[in-house]
Scaffold this motif. Structure first.
Motif, PDB file in Angstrom:
ATOM      1  N   ARG A   1     -59.017  16.742   8.257  1.00 20.47           N
ATOM      2  CA  ARG A   1     -57.743  17.361   7.638  1.00 20.47           C
ATOM      3  C   ARG A   1     -57.734  17.137   6.275  1.00 20.47           C
ATOM      4  NH1 ARG A   1     -55.559  15.492  12.719  1.00 20.47           N
ATOM      5  NH2 ARG A   1     -54.987  13.520  11.860  1.00 20.47           N
ATOM      6  N   ASP A   2     -58.292  16.120   5.418  1.00 29.92           N
ATOM      7  CA  ASP A   2     -58.118  15.871   4.202  1.00 29.92           C
ATOM      8  C   ASP A   2     -59.182  16.752   3.396  1.00 29.92           C
ATOM      9  OD1 ASP A   2     -57.747  14.644   1.539  1.00 29.92           O
ATOM     10  OD2 ASP A   2     -57.005  12.852   2.649  1.00 29.92           O
ATOM     11  N   PHE A   3     -58.704  17.426   2.348  1.00 31.06           N
ATOM     12  CA  PHE A   3     -59.479  18.354   1.553  1.00 31.06           C
ATOM     13  C   PHE A   3     -60.099  17.322   0.668  1.00 31.06           C
ATOM     14  CE2 PHE A   3     -60.094  20.813  -2.349  1.00 31.06           C
ATOM     15  CZ  PHE A   3     -60.751  21.983  -1.784  1.00 31.06           C
ATOM     16  N   TYR A   4     -59.546  16.192   0.096  1.00 28.16           N
ATOM     17  CA  TYR A   4     -59.993  15.422  -0.859  1.00 28.16           C
ATOM     18  C   TYR A   4     -60.535  14.154   0.015  1.00 28.16           C
ATOM     19  CZ  TYR A   4     -57.264  18.395  -4.020  1.00 28.16           C
ATOM     20  OH  TYR A   4     -56.868  19.193  -4.954  1.00 28.16           O
ATOM     21  N   LEU A   5     -61.526  14.474   0.660  1.00 28.23           N
ATOM     22  CA  LEU A   5     -62.145  13.759   1.701  1.00 28.23           C
ATOM     23  C   LEU A   5     -62.711  12.379   0.915  1.00 28.23           C
ATOM     24  CD1 LEU A   5     -62.890  12.923   4.658  1.00 28.23           C
ATOM     25  CD2 LEU A   5     -64.794  14.124   4.470  1.00 28.23           C
ATOM     26  N   GLU A   6     -63.629  12.655   0.165  1.00 29.72           N
ATOM     27  CA  GLU A   6     -64.280  11.277  -0.361  1.00 29.72           C
ATOM     28  C   GLU A   6     -63.320  10.472  -1.248  1.00 29.72           C
ATOM     29  OE1 GLU A   6     -67.280  14.279   0.303  1.00 29.72           O
ATOM     30  OE2 GLU A   6     -65.338  14.350  -0.629  1.00 29.72           O
ATOM     31  N   ARG A   7     -62.334  11.076  -1.896  1.00 27.98           N
ATOM     32  CA  ARG A   7     -61.640  10.313  -2.680  1.00 27.98           C
ATOM     33  C   ARG A   7     -60.511   9.385  -1.737  1.00 27.98           C
ATOM     34  NH1 ARG A   7     -57.129  13.638  -6.548  1.00 27.98           N
ATOM     35  NH2 ARG A   7     -56.162  13.296  -4.324  1.00 27.98           N
ATOM     36  N   THR A   8     -60.013  10.176  -0.848  1.00 29.23           N
ATOM     37  CA  THR A   8     -59.056   9.368   0.222  1.00 29.23           C
ATOM     38  C   THR A   8     -59.840   8.227   0.647  1.00 29.23           C
ATOM     39  OG1 THR A   8     -58.045  11.409   0.554  1.00 29.23           O
ATOM     40  CG2 THR A   8     -57.685   9.822   2.089  1.00 29.23           C
ATOM     41  N   LEU A   9     -61.033   8.477   1.178  1.00 35.34           N
ATOM     42  CA  LEU A   9     -61.943   7.289   1.773  1.00 35.34           C
ATOM     43  C   LEU A   9     -62.386   6.309   1.052  1.00 35.34           C
ATOM     44  CD1 LEU A   9     -64.663   9.424   3.703  1.00 35.34           C
ATOM     45  CD2 LEU A   9     -62.745   8.101   4.970  1.00 35.34           C
ATOM     46  N   ASN A  10     -62.487   6.455  -0.440  1.00 34.58           N
ATOM     47  CA  ASN A  10     -62.580   5.584  -1.404  1.00 34.58           C
ATOM     48  C   ASN A  10     -61.474   4.843  -1.685  1.00 34.58           C
ATOM     49  OD1 ASN A  10     -65.398   6.048  -2.040  1.00 34.58           O
ATOM     50  ND2 ASN A  10     -64.873   7.590  -3.554  1.00 34.58           N
ATOM     51  N   ARG A  11     -60.239   5.267  -1.699  1.00 32.37           N
ATOM     52  CA  ARG A  11     -59.077   4.752  -1.738  1.00 32.37           C
ATOM     53  C   ARG A  11     -58.481   3.487  -0.730  1.00 32.37           C
ATOM     54  NH1 ARG A  11     -54.837   9.329  -4.510  1.00 32.37           N
ATOM     55  NH2 ARG A  11     -55.951   9.076  -6.571  1.00 32.37           N
ATOM     56  N   LEU A  12     -58.915   4.052   0.404  1.00 31.79           N
ATOM     57  CA  LEU A  12     -58.754   3.206   1.821  1.00 31.79           C
ATOM     58  C   LEU A  12     -59.376   1.735   1.851  1.00 31.79           C
ATOM     59  CD1 LEU A  12     -59.084   5.541   4.813  1.00 31.79           C
ATOM     60  CD2 LEU A  12     -57.010   4.459   3.969  1.00 31.79           C
ATOM     61  N   ARG A  13     -60.327   1.444   0.759  1.00 31.02           N
ATOM     62  CA  ARG A  13     -60.933   0.293   0.740  1.00 31.02           C
ATOM     63  C   ARG A  13     -61.394  -0.215   2.097  1.00 31.02           C
ATOM     64  NH1 ARG A  13     -56.832  -2.959  -3.128  1.00 31.02           N
ATOM     65  NH2 ARG A  13     -56.926  -1.476  -5.300  1.00 31.02           N
ATOM     66  N   LEU A  14     -61.915   0.427   2.650  1.00 31.94           N
ATOM     67  CA  LEU A  14     -62.639   0.204   4.166  1.00 31.94           C
ATOM     68  C   LEU A  14     -63.789  -0.813   3.735  1.00 31.94           C
ATOM     69  CD1 LEU A  14     -63.063   3.856   5.391  1.00 31.94           C
ATOM     70  CD2 LEU A  14     -61.397   2.249   6.112  1.00 31.94           C
ATOM     71  N   PRO A  15     -63.988  -1.415   5.168  1.00 31.51           N
ATOM     72  CA  PRO A  15     -65.219  -2.482   4.896  1.00 31.51           C
ATOM     73  C   PRO A  15     -66.393  -1.615   5.067  1.00 31.51           C
ATOM     74  CG  PRO A  15     -64.353  -2.561   7.064  1.00 31.51           C
ATOM     75  CD  PRO A  15     -63.330  -1.652   6.200  1.00 31.51           C
ATOM     76  N   PRO A  16     -67.497  -2.356   4.603  1.00 30.98           N
ATOM     77  CA  PRO A  16     -68.836  -1.332   4.700  1.00 30.98           C
ATOM     78  C   PRO A  16     -69.292  -0.834   6.081  1.00 30.98           C
ATOM     79  CG  PRO A  16     -69.251  -3.467   3.672  1.00 30.98           C
ATOM     80  CD  PRO A  16     -68.032  -3.697   4.412  1.00 30.98           C
ATOM     81  N   PRO A  17     -69.417   0.598   5.969  1.00 32.52           N
ATOM     82  CA  PRO A  17     -69.451   1.236   7.466  1.00 32.52           C
ATOM     83  C   PRO A  17     -70.808   0.832   8.013  1.00 32.52           C
ATOM     84  CG  PRO A  17     -70.076   2.604   5.613  1.00 32.52           C
ATOM     85  CD  PRO A  17     -69.485   1.472   4.896  1.00 32.52           C
ATOM     86  N   THR A  18     -70.579   0.788   9.260  1.00 29.48           N
ATOM     87  CA  THR A  18     -71.924   0.383  10.434  1.00 29.48           C
ATOM     88  C   THR A  18     -72.108   1.593  10.901  1.00 29.48           C
ATOM     89  OG1 THR A  18     -70.244  -0.111  12.155  1.00 29.48           O
ATOM     90  CG2 THR A  18     -70.656  -1.933  10.572  1.00 29.48           C
ATOM     91  N   PRO A  19     -73.425   1.711  11.690  1.00 32.65           N
ATOM     92  CA  PRO A  19     -73.809   2.811  12.196  1.00 32.65           C
ATOM     93  C   PRO A  19     -72.916   3.276  13.551  1.00 32.65           C
ATOM     94  CG  PRO A  19     -75.823   1.722  11.750  1.00 32.65           C
ATOM     95  CD  PRO A  19     -74.495   0.855  11.400  1.00 32.65           C
ATOM     96  N   ASP A  20     -72.387   2.260  14.191  1.00 35.64           N
ATOM     97  CA  ASP A  20     -71.508   2.421  15.397  1.00 35.64           C
ATOM     98  C   ASP A  20     -70.219   3.264  14.609  1.00 35.64           C
ATOM     99  OD1 ASP A  20     -70.935   1.628  18.144  1.00 35.64           O
ATOM    100  OD2 ASP A  20     -69.034   1.132  17.150  1.00 35.64           O
ATOM    101  N   LEU A  21     -69.652   2.697  13.540  1.00 33.41           N
ATOM    102  CA  LEU A  21     -68.541   3.076  13.207  1.00 33.41           C
ATOM    103  C   LEU A  21     -68.722   4.623  12.750  1.00 33.41           C
ATOM    104  CD1 LEU A  21     -65.404   3.046  12.126  1.00 33.41           C
ATOM    105  CD2 LEU A  21     -66.334   2.339   9.854  1.00 33.41           C
ATOM    106  N   VAL A  22     -69.753   4.865  12.278  1.00 31.64           N
ATOM    107  CA  VAL A  22     -70.068   6.292  11.505  1.00 31.64           C
ATOM    108  C   VAL A  22     -70.382   7.254  12.705  1.00 31.64           C
ATOM    109  CG1 VAL A  22     -71.604   7.643  10.171  1.00 31.64           C
ATOM    110  CG2 VAL A  22     -70.980   5.452   9.373  1.00 31.64           C
TER     111      VAL A  22
END
Length: 455
Positions: A55-76
């Motif tokens: 749903r988010d148009f500014y997808l990358e910016r929103t993901l960067n602001r979430l401060r997620l832990p490093p993504p893993t293959p399973d999560l992705v």
């Protein structure tokens, strides 16, 4: 984020056991409810990220602001599977964002999860870009994924592109398995390229790729859809010779095609073989065969065929009885018609007026007017009000049998039910009453007709 979610959940375990006093007595000694675990928090994160991707148009910016832990293959992989079917391009953007993280190393599973949604959305350039990335990373390409891609090209009526994908697979070190061949066969047949389909079969033989049941099922369906009934029959025979169980759907299509083409003997033979093997055709296919055979006068064969099919567990529908009961009644087999009629009732079908009408007409033709009148009364008692065609037929049969008074009574009954008799019905009844000396009743019927017309 996982830590922030799991911390409060773990702190719940330190609550005092005195909280048991707040529970009802019935649950006070029940096993304690399992508190949300880190597993629950993990899937909550997956669901949340997938929602952002969709749903988010500014997808990358929103993901960067979430401060997620490093993504893993399973999560992705889980996020892609949740988001890609509805939003393949945003899912691809998320995958690119994950690949930009220094610690993330993609696996073949994430690529495979994106290929089919991109193919279904006809985003071909993105698909081939992904395939090139896989080759550059020395990741194996899955034949299953590319079979789905070839099938998507076929459904999009792009057989040339499907062939191109097939031919490209060796460059990507992807084996051309039976599943891949079947997908291309389907694409070629869907486009009507049967010459190419035969050539592909010969190639399978040269490359020692064994055909499976699906290979023949694809061809049988295609031959039937194109009206190539002889080829479909040959393919079914070859299936049997190779030890494959012929597909019921393919046989149904072939039977239906034979019926439509007028090859009733071939259709009968195929149904006989199916019942001997304990295989049931589809009810609609069975009904179309019954209808064609009944029109050709083979009613007895149809009755026996229905009995054999019933023994194998076929559940006839109302249309089955709608075909057979009038056909049996027309031949004067009244007892058989009654048996079928009550079988329909026992099966839970509500008989409609035309089923009653066929039997009533047969009894009138046989001179069994008392039985016909009784069955007609039973029809009304059972809550099946007769319609105008049934009354018209009954009046006509009474006139033919010299039952003019009964015919007049049924005309009056029609008017009382709000049904307007045809003028021809009045003419037949009035003429018959005058002929047998019932002049007063004839005059009353004439007055009734005039009152209905409003003259």
């Amino acid at each position: 984020m996982l830590r922030s979610l799991s911390g409060p959940l773990l702190s719940l375990r330190g609550r005092p056991s005195s909280s048991l006093l707040l529970r009802p007595l019935s649950t006070a000694f029940a096993p304690p409810r399992r508190h949300p675990t880190a597993n629950d928090a993990y899937f909550a994160v997956v669901h949340h990220i997938a929602g952002i991707v969709r749903r988010d148009f500014y997808l990358e910016r929103t993901l960067n602001r979430l401060r997620l832990p490093p993504p893993t293959p399973d999560l992705v992989l889980r996020v892609i599977r949740a988001a890609a079917p509805a939003a393949p391009l945003p899912a691809l953007r998320f995958f690119s964002w994950a690949r930009s993280r220094p610690s993330y190393r993609p696996s073949a599973a994430e690529f495979d999860a994106l290929l089919l949604p991109l193919a279904r959305a006809r985003l071909w350039p993105h698909l081939w870009s992904l395939a090139a990335d896989m080759r550059s990373l020395s990741l194996p390409l899955s034949p299953d994924s590319f079979a789905a891609v070839i099938d998507a090209y076929g459904r999009a009526a792009l057989p040339d592109l499907a062939v191109e994908v097939f031919n490209r697979l060796p460059r990507f070190s992807c084996p051309q398995t039976t599943l891949v061949y079947n997908a291309l066969l389907s694409a070629l047949c869907h486009a009507g390229n049967f010459h190419g389909a035969y050539a592909l079969l010969r190639r399978m033989a040269r490359k020692n790729v064994p055909p499976d049941r699906q290979t023949f099922a694809v061809l049988v369906d295609a031959w039937c859809a194109a009206g190539k009934l002889r080829e479909a029959q040959d393919m079914l025979e070859e299936m049997s010779q190779r030890g494959f169980k012929p597909p019921v759907r393919g046989r149904d299509l072939l039977i239906d095609g034979l019926v439509r083409a007028g090859y009733l003997e071939s259709a009968k033979g195929m149904v006989r073989r199916m019942t001997k093997e304990g295989i049931l055709p589809d009810v609609s296919t069975f009904n179309s065969l019954l209808e064609a055979l009944c029109k050709s006068g083979e009613v007895d064969f149809c009755v026996g065929l229905l009995q054999d099919a019933n023994d194998l567990g076929l559940c006839p529908d109302v249309s089955t009885y709608k075909i057979l009961i009038p056909a049996v009644s027309k031949m004067g087999k009244i007892e058989e018609a009654f048996r079928l009629f009550y079988n329909a009732v026992d099966d839970g079908h509500k008989p409609f007026p035309s089923l009653y009408a066929a039997i009533i007409k047969a009894m009138c033709k046989a001179g069994r007017f008392a039985d016909a009148f009784c069955f007609f009364s039973d029809m009304k008692v059972k809550g099946h009000p007769p319609n105008r065609p049934v009354y018209t037929m009954l009046v006509k049969m009474c006139v033919r049998g010299g039952r003019y008074v009964e015919a007049a009574n049924y005309l009056v009954e029609m008017t009382e039910m709000g049904l307007v008799p045809r003028p021809q019905s009045f003419d037949m009844v009035v003429d018959g009453l005058k002929h047998c000396g019932k002049h007063d009743l004839a005059k009353r019927m004439e007055h009734l007709e005039v009152s209905l017309r409003g003259d």
